[in-house]
Design a protein around this motif. Sequence first.
Motif, PDB file in Angstrom:
ATOM      1  N   PRO A  87       0.820  -1.212   0.000  1.00 42.86           N
ATOM      2  CA  PRO A  87       0.000   0.000   0.000  1.00 42.86           C
ATOM      3  C   PRO A  87       0.848   1.253   0.000  1.00 42.86           C
ATOM      4  CG  PRO A  87      -0.074  -1.059   2.138  1.00 42.86           C
ATOM      5  CD  PRO A  87       0.601  -2.006   1.211  1.00 42.86           C
ATOM      6  N   ARG A  88       0.303   2.301  -0.542  1.00 42.65           N
ATOM      7  CA  ARG A  88       1.027   3.560  -0.625  1.00 42.65           C
ATOM      8  C   ARG A  88       1.360   4.049   0.774  1.00 42.65           C
ATOM      9  NH1 ARG A  88      -1.283   2.332  -5.154  1.00 42.65           N
ATOM     10  NH2 ARG A  88      -0.806   3.601  -6.955  1.00 42.65           N
ATOM     11  N   VAL A  89       2.648   4.159   1.096  1.00 46.28           N
ATOM     12  CA  VAL A  89       3.044   4.543   2.450  1.00 46.28           C
ATOM     13  C   VAL A  89       2.606   5.973   2.750  1.00 46.28           C
ATOM     14  CG1 VAL A  89       5.350   5.398   1.871  1.00 46.28           C
ATOM     15  CG2 VAL A  89       4.925   4.368   4.103  1.00 46.28           C
ATOM     16  N   LEU A  90       2.476   6.818   1.736  1.00 44.54           N
ATOM     17  CA  LEU A  90       2.049   8.191   1.978  1.00 44.54           C
ATOM     18  C   LEU A  90       0.571   8.275   2.326  1.00 44.54           C
ATOM     19  CD1 LEU A  90       3.995  10.074  -0.818  1.00 44.54           C
ATOM     20  CD2 LEU A  90       4.579   9.811   1.581  1.00 44.54           C
ATOM     21  N   LEU A  91      -0.161   7.181   2.151  1.00 42.48           N
ATOM     22  CA  LEU A  91      -1.581   7.178   2.484  1.00 42.48           C
ATOM     23  C   LEU A  91      -1.883   6.413   3.758  1.00 42.48           C
ATOM     24  CD1 LEU A  91      -3.291   6.577  -0.951  1.00 42.48           C
ATOM     25  CD2 LEU A  91      -3.310   8.655   0.403  1.00 42.48           C
ATOM     26  N   LEU A  92      -0.885   5.749   4.340  1.00 39.58           N
ATOM     27  CA  LEU A  92      -1.152   4.946   5.524  1.00 39.58           C
ATOM     28  C   LEU A  92      -1.752   5.805   6.622  1.00 39.58           C
ATOM     29  CD1 LEU A  92       2.034   2.724   5.724  1.00 39.58           C
ATOM     30  CD2 LEU A  92      -0.254   2.042   5.082  1.00 39.58           C
ATOM     31  N   PRO A  93      -2.820   5.341   7.257  1.00 36.61           N
ATOM     32  CA  PRO A  93      -3.497   6.144   8.277  1.00 36.61           C
ATOM     33  C   PRO A  93      -2.745   6.116   9.598  1.00 36.61           C
ATOM     34  CG  PRO A  93      -4.566   4.047   8.084  1.00 36.61           C
ATOM     35  CD  PRO A  93      -3.472   4.058   7.047  1.00 36.61           C
ATOM     36  N   LEU A  94      -1.493   6.546   9.534  1.00 35.66           N
ATOM     37  CA  LEU A  94      -0.690   6.608  10.748  1.00 35.66           C
ATOM     38  C   LEU A  94      -1.014   7.930  11.434  1.00 35.66           C
ATOM     39  CD1 LEU A  94       1.487   4.980  12.228  1.00 35.66           C
ATOM     40  CD2 LEU A  94       3.165   6.428  11.124  1.00 35.66           C
ATOM     41  N   LEU A  95      -2.213   8.025  12.009  1.00 34.08           N
ATOM     42  CA  LEU A  95      -2.686   9.260  12.604  1.00 34.08           C
ATOM     43  C   LEU A  95      -2.022   9.466  13.954  1.00 34.08           C
ATOM     44  CD1 LEU A  95      -6.447   8.911  11.704  1.00 34.08           C
ATOM     45  CD2 LEU A  95      -4.614  10.010  10.435  1.00 34.08           C
ATOM     46  N   LEU A  96      -1.538  10.658  14.167  1.00 30.84           N
ATOM     47  CA  LEU A  96      -0.807  10.951  15.383  1.00 30.84           C
ATOM     48  C   LEU A  96      -1.750  11.291  16.525  1.00 30.84           C
ATOM     49  CD1 LEU A  96       2.007  12.960  13.675  1.00 30.84           C
ATOM     50  CD2 LEU A  96       1.888  10.539  14.205  1.00 30.84           C
ATOM     51  N   ALA A  97      -1.188  11.451  17.729  1.00 30.04           N
ATOM     52  CA  ALA A  97      -1.997  11.607  18.937  1.00 30.04           C
ATOM     53  C   ALA A  97      -2.972  12.767  18.838  1.00 30.04           C
ATOM     54  CB  ALA A  97      -1.079  11.786  20.132  1.00 30.04           C
ATOM     55  N   THR A  98      -2.543  13.888  18.252  1.00 32.15           N
ATOM     56  CA  THR A  98      -3.442  15.046  18.196  1.00 32.15           C
ATOM     57  C   THR A  98      -4.678  14.750  17.361  1.00 32.15           C
ATOM     58  OG1 THR A  98      -2.111  15.864  16.365  1.00 32.15           O
ATOM     59  CG2 THR A  98      -1.609  16.719  18.539  1.00 32.15           C
ATOM     60  N   ALA A  99      -4.479  14.078  16.205  1.00 33.13           N
ATOM     61  CA  ALA A  99      -5.617  13.742  15.359  1.00 33.13           C
ATOM     62  C   ALA A  99      -6.523  12.725  16.050  1.00 33.13           C
ATOM     63  CB  ALA A  99      -5.123  13.189  14.030  1.00 33.13           C
ATOM     64  N   ALA A 100      -5.920  11.763  16.712  1.00 36.80           N
ATOM     65  CA  ALA A 100      -6.717  10.746  17.404  1.00 36.80           C
ATOM     66  C   ALA A 100      -7.536  11.366  18.529  1.00 36.80           C
ATOM     67  CB  ALA A 100      -5.793   9.664  17.947  1.00 36.80           C
ATOM     68  N   GLN A 101      -6.923  12.280  19.290  1.00 41.37           N
ATOM     69  CA  GLN A 101      -7.636  12.906  20.389  1.00 41.37           C
ATOM     70  C   GLN A 101      -8.805  13.747  19.883  1.00 41.37           C
ATOM     71  OE1 GLN A 101      -4.508  14.971  22.378  1.00 41.37           O
ATOM     72  NE2 GLN A 101      -3.618  13.096  23.245  1.00 41.37           N
ATOM     73  N   ALA A 102      -8.604  14.326  18.683  1.00 39.60           N
ATOM     74  CA  ALA A 102      -9.687  15.142  18.136  1.00 39.60           C
ATOM     75  C   ALA A 102     -10.922  14.299  17.863  1.00 39.60           C
ATOM     76  CB  ALA A 102      -9.225  15.823  16.843  1.00 39.60           C
ATOM     77  N   GLN A 103     -10.719  12.999  17.568  1.00 38.04           N
ATOM     78  CA  GLN A 103     -11.843  12.110  17.314  1.00 38.04           C
ATOM     79  C   GLN A 103     -12.194  11.272  18.544  1.00 38.04           C
ATOM     80  OE1 GLN A 103     -13.640  12.029  14.576  1.00 38.04           O
ATOM     81  NE2 GLN A 103     -12.421  13.571  13.526  1.00 38.04           N
ATOM     82  N   SER A 104     -11.461  11.441  19.634  1.00 38.18           N
ATOM     83  CA  SER A 104     -11.677  10.712  20.888  1.00 38.18           C
ATOM     84  C   SER A 104     -11.484   9.214  20.733  1.00 38.18           C
ATOM     85  CB  SER A 104     -13.092  11.002  21.440  1.00 38.18           C
ATOM     86  OG  SER A 104     -13.257  12.381  21.659  1.00 38.18           O
ATOM     87  N   THR A 105     -10.804   8.791  19.682  1.00 35.31           N
ATOM     88  CA  THR A 105     -10.562   7.370  19.451  1.00 35.31           C
ATOM     89  C   THR A 105      -9.134   7.185  18.955  1.00 35.31           C
ATOM     90  OG1 THR A 105     -12.865   7.042  18.830  1.00 35.31           O
ATOM     91  CG2 THR A 105     -11.318   5.309  18.225  1.00 35.31           C
ATOM     92  N   ALA A 155     -13.756  -2.688   9.544  1.00 30.38           N
ATOM     93  CA  ALA A 155     -14.261  -2.290  10.862  1.00 30.38           C
ATOM     94  C   ALA A 155     -13.105  -1.962  11.803  1.00 30.38           C
ATOM     95  CB  ALA A 155     -15.112  -3.406  11.460  1.00 30.38           C
ATOM     96  N   HIS A 156     -13.230  -0.835  12.501  1.00 30.54           N
ATOM     97  CA  HIS A 156     -12.262  -0.470  13.534  1.00 30.54           C
ATOM     98  C   HIS A 156     -12.676  -1.156  14.832  1.00 30.54           C
ATOM     99  CE1 HIS A 156     -10.646   2.517  16.620  1.00 30.54           C
ATOM    100  NE2 HIS A 156      -9.587   1.932  16.091  1.00 30.54           N
ATOM    101  N   LEU A 157     -11.786  -2.031  15.340  1.00 32.13           N
ATOM    102  CA  LEU A 157     -12.119  -2.808  16.530  1.00 32.13           C
ATOM    103  C   LEU A 157     -11.666  -2.138  17.814  1.00 32.13           C
ATOM    104  CD1 LEU A 157     -11.207  -6.401  15.254  1.00 32.13           C
ATOM    105  CD2 LEU A 157     -13.398  -5.190  15.098  1.00 32.13           C
ATOM    106  N   TRP A 158     -10.395  -1.723  17.834  1.00 31.66           N
ATOM    107  CA  TRP A 158      -9.837  -1.127  19.056  1.00 31.66           C
ATOM    108  C   TRP A 158      -8.496  -0.507  18.723  1.00 31.66           C
ATOM    109  CZ3 TRP A 158      -5.352  -2.767  21.820  1.00 31.66           C
ATOM    110  CH2 TRP A 158      -5.171  -2.133  23.074  1.00 31.66           C
ATOM    111  N   ARG A 159      -8.314   0.755  19.113  1.00 31.75           N
ATOM    112  CA  ARG A 159      -7.067   1.461  18.841  1.00 31.75           C
ATOM    113  C   ARG A 159      -6.616   1.234  17.398  1.00 31.75           C
ATOM    114  NH1 ARG A 159      -4.220   3.906  22.945  1.00 31.75           N
ATOM    115  NH2 ARG A 159      -5.114   3.675  25.019  1.00 31.75           N
TER     116      ARG A 159
END
Length: 447
Positions: A5-23, A409-413
């Motif tokens: 998969p395209r590494v530039l598209l990997l959803p490696l979302l950082l802590a700030t983005a994750a906190q914004a979604q509370s997940t 489906a997103h299961l956990w973290r």
Amino acid sequence: MKKLPRVLLLPLLLATAAQAQSTPTTLFPHSDDSPYLVAGQMNLITQYHPTFHAPYSGAFSLSPEAEAATSFVATLYTAFSLARWTEGAVHVEMAAGGGVGQALGLAGFTNMDVVRNPTLGAEPYLARIVLRQIIPLSDDTVEAVRTPLGLATQLPRRRIELHVGKMSTADFFDVNSVGSDSHLQFMNWTVDSNGGYDYAADTRGYTYGLVAEYHQPAFSVRFGEMLMPTVANGLNLDWNILRARAENLEVELRHELLPGRLGVVRLLGYLNHANMGSYNEAIDAFRAGVDPVPDIEAHRKQGRMKYGFGLNLEQELFGPVRAFARAGWNEGENESFAFTEVNDTVALGGDVRGTPWSRPWDKVGLAVVSNGLSEPHREYLALGGHGFVLGDGQLNYGRETIFEAYYNAHLWRGLYAALDFQHVNHPGYNRDRGPVNVGSLRLHLDL
């Protein structure tokens, strides 16, 4: 060849983005301002197809008997900042298992993670080592998302970027945010990538090269010079660029034809120089009685050129709905060499994020792709020849058309699970065989 998969598209979302979604969407939190990144991913795909109709099979056919196979890929990502506008990345990877039919018999194979070379072991290998240099052309900046190939969260609005080292050509060219990531989106080779784009890569999907990009708000232009393999689907690369190389040029246009909805158009052209065979020469030698069966490998010539073009579209529609499309064509006189055996292709699909049913990190996707062959390529296969993917011993030609649907489906973290279904009409372009139904279960973990 396996194309990751395209590494530039990997959803490696950082802590700030994750906190914004509370997940949290990675197993471990990642800093938004650290000068380095250590992360990873693991992807496991199990696929199964039941028995299907096939009155005959060749050495390169997908077996008509029921079959299951499992692939596993794990990657360790490291990236680091060397100076304000200079970054580096080193990625180490391992791949194990395999695909149904050893990834033979389908031009649009059903699992992007599979290495089409059973002799390769599961030992770790160097996937990428890339140096990135950013050259600012303006003082103002725009926000950027950190990825395993780039740590900067602010970039000059106008800039030049240089990338040099070992990489995947697909990290930079023919990227599509709806259909490019086989770890969280579609799984089929020719849905996640332009089947007509025979891009430079070794068996595992990597090469060495230089990519230069110019970015400004309305458009980007990128050019890449890459090494080609010494033989079709080969692991070794030819370092003599005077005789073998690949030029890639892409123009990316960003627009808002729909108010407030981003759209992207990418126009691609490429030219490969390599030790390629000629389909017509192989056919002529067979008809003249020189070869007992058509054999393109016996008619390779250094310096032959293969060129092609691609169109790549993506469009936000309404709410959580996005659409994408691809079209591609390459000259079909010379041997398919690095990706797969497709001379023309068209694909259409889309995805929906699970926001309406209160599952914002879930996603459902639908796509259809139709692949075709040039006249000499199909005649070569009909006479009993084989490429590095296809060869039923004969051919009653029909376009290979594939429908794919998935639910992720997103299961956990950072843990995800997906169900995927693919329906393949005329597998290997053969009306006498199939259709084939392939079901898949995928488990994915972002660390």
